[in-house]
Design a protein around this motif. Structure first.
Motif, PDB file in Angstrom:
ATOM      1  N   ASP A  23      -7.455   0.106  24.081  1.00 40.57           N
ATOM      2  CA  ASP A  23      -6.092   0.128  23.559  1.00 40.57           C
ATOM      3  C   ASP A  23      -5.105  -0.310  24.641  1.00 40.57           C
ATOM      4  O   ASP A  23      -5.439  -0.393  25.822  1.00 40.57           O
ATOM      5  CB  ASP A  23      -5.729   1.522  23.035  1.00 40.57           C
ATOM      6  CG  ASP A  23      -5.925   2.613  24.072  1.00 40.57           C
ATOM      7  OD1 ASP A  23      -5.432   2.449  25.212  1.00 40.57           O
ATOM      8  OD2 ASP A  23      -6.570   3.623  23.759  1.00 40.57           O
ATOM      9  N   GLU A  24      -3.877  -0.591  24.199  1.00 43.30           N
ATOM     10  CA  GLU A  24      -2.834  -1.072  25.111  1.00 43.30           C
ATOM     11  C   GLU A  24      -2.506  -0.043  26.188  1.00 43.30           C
ATOM     12  O   GLU A  24      -2.317  -0.388  27.355  1.00 43.30           O
ATOM     13  CB  GLU A  24      -1.577  -1.426  24.312  1.00 43.30           C
ATOM     14  CG  GLU A  24      -0.495  -2.019  25.163  1.00 43.30           C
ATOM     15  CD  GLU A  24       0.660  -2.541  24.340  1.00 43.30           C
ATOM     16  OE1 GLU A  24       1.636  -1.784  24.175  1.00 43.30           O
ATOM     17  OE2 GLU A  24       0.582  -3.685  23.870  1.00 43.30           O
ATOM     18  N   ARG A  48      -4.365  -9.332  21.467  1.00 48.90           N
ATOM     19  CA  ARG A  48      -5.534  -9.020  20.635  1.00 48.90           C
ATOM     20  C   ARG A  48      -6.144 -10.333  20.167  1.00 48.90           C
ATOM     21  O   ARG A  48      -5.436 -11.219  19.731  1.00 48.90           O
ATOM     22  CB  ARG A  48      -5.138  -8.192  19.413  1.00 48.90           C
ATOM     23  CG  ARG A  48      -4.706  -6.806  19.766  1.00 48.90           C
ATOM     24  CD  ARG A  48      -4.570  -5.942  18.501  1.00 48.90           C
ATOM     25  NE  ARG A  48      -4.153  -4.602  18.860  1.00 48.90           N
ATOM     26  CZ  ARG A  48      -4.981  -3.617  19.159  1.00 48.90           C
ATOM     27  NH1 ARG A  48      -6.274  -3.819  19.120  1.00 48.90           N
ATOM     28  NH2 ARG A  48      -4.525  -2.433  19.492  1.00 48.90           N
ATOM     29  N   GLY A  54     -10.487  -4.053  20.547  1.00 47.82           N
ATOM     30  CA  GLY A  54      -9.658  -3.753  21.711  1.00 47.82           C
ATOM     31  C   GLY A  54      -8.589  -4.774  22.016  1.00 47.82           C
ATOM     32  O   GLY A  54      -8.234  -5.610  21.188  1.00 47.82           O
TER      33      GLY A  54
END
Length: 69
Positions: A23-24, A48, A54
């Motif tokens: 994730d970010e 993305r 992810g």
């Protein structure tokens, strides 16, 4: 991601890091940890890739310039 430009690795001590994370938040936390140690050109967002899990992030480090942390 775009190809790495010769300029970004033209001298010893220059590094391009491509990060893949779930994730970010994780990717940006890793980048922050690097920036606390070395001079870093930071990214302000992740990307993305369609069909891939992810997120990805690219940052540039200069190991010749430690931040003193």
């Amino acid at each position: 991601m775009k190809p790495i430009a010769d300029l970004h690795v033209a001298e010893p001590g220059l590094i391009v890091i491509d990060v893949a994370a779930a994730d970010e938040e994780t990717a940006l936390a890793f980048q922050e940890a690097l920036a606390n140690r070395w001079a870093t050109a930071v990214a302000d967002r992740t990307t993305r890739e369609p069909g891939e899990p992810g997120v990805r992030l690219r940052c540039y480090l200069d190991l010749r310039q430690p931040t003193g942390s």
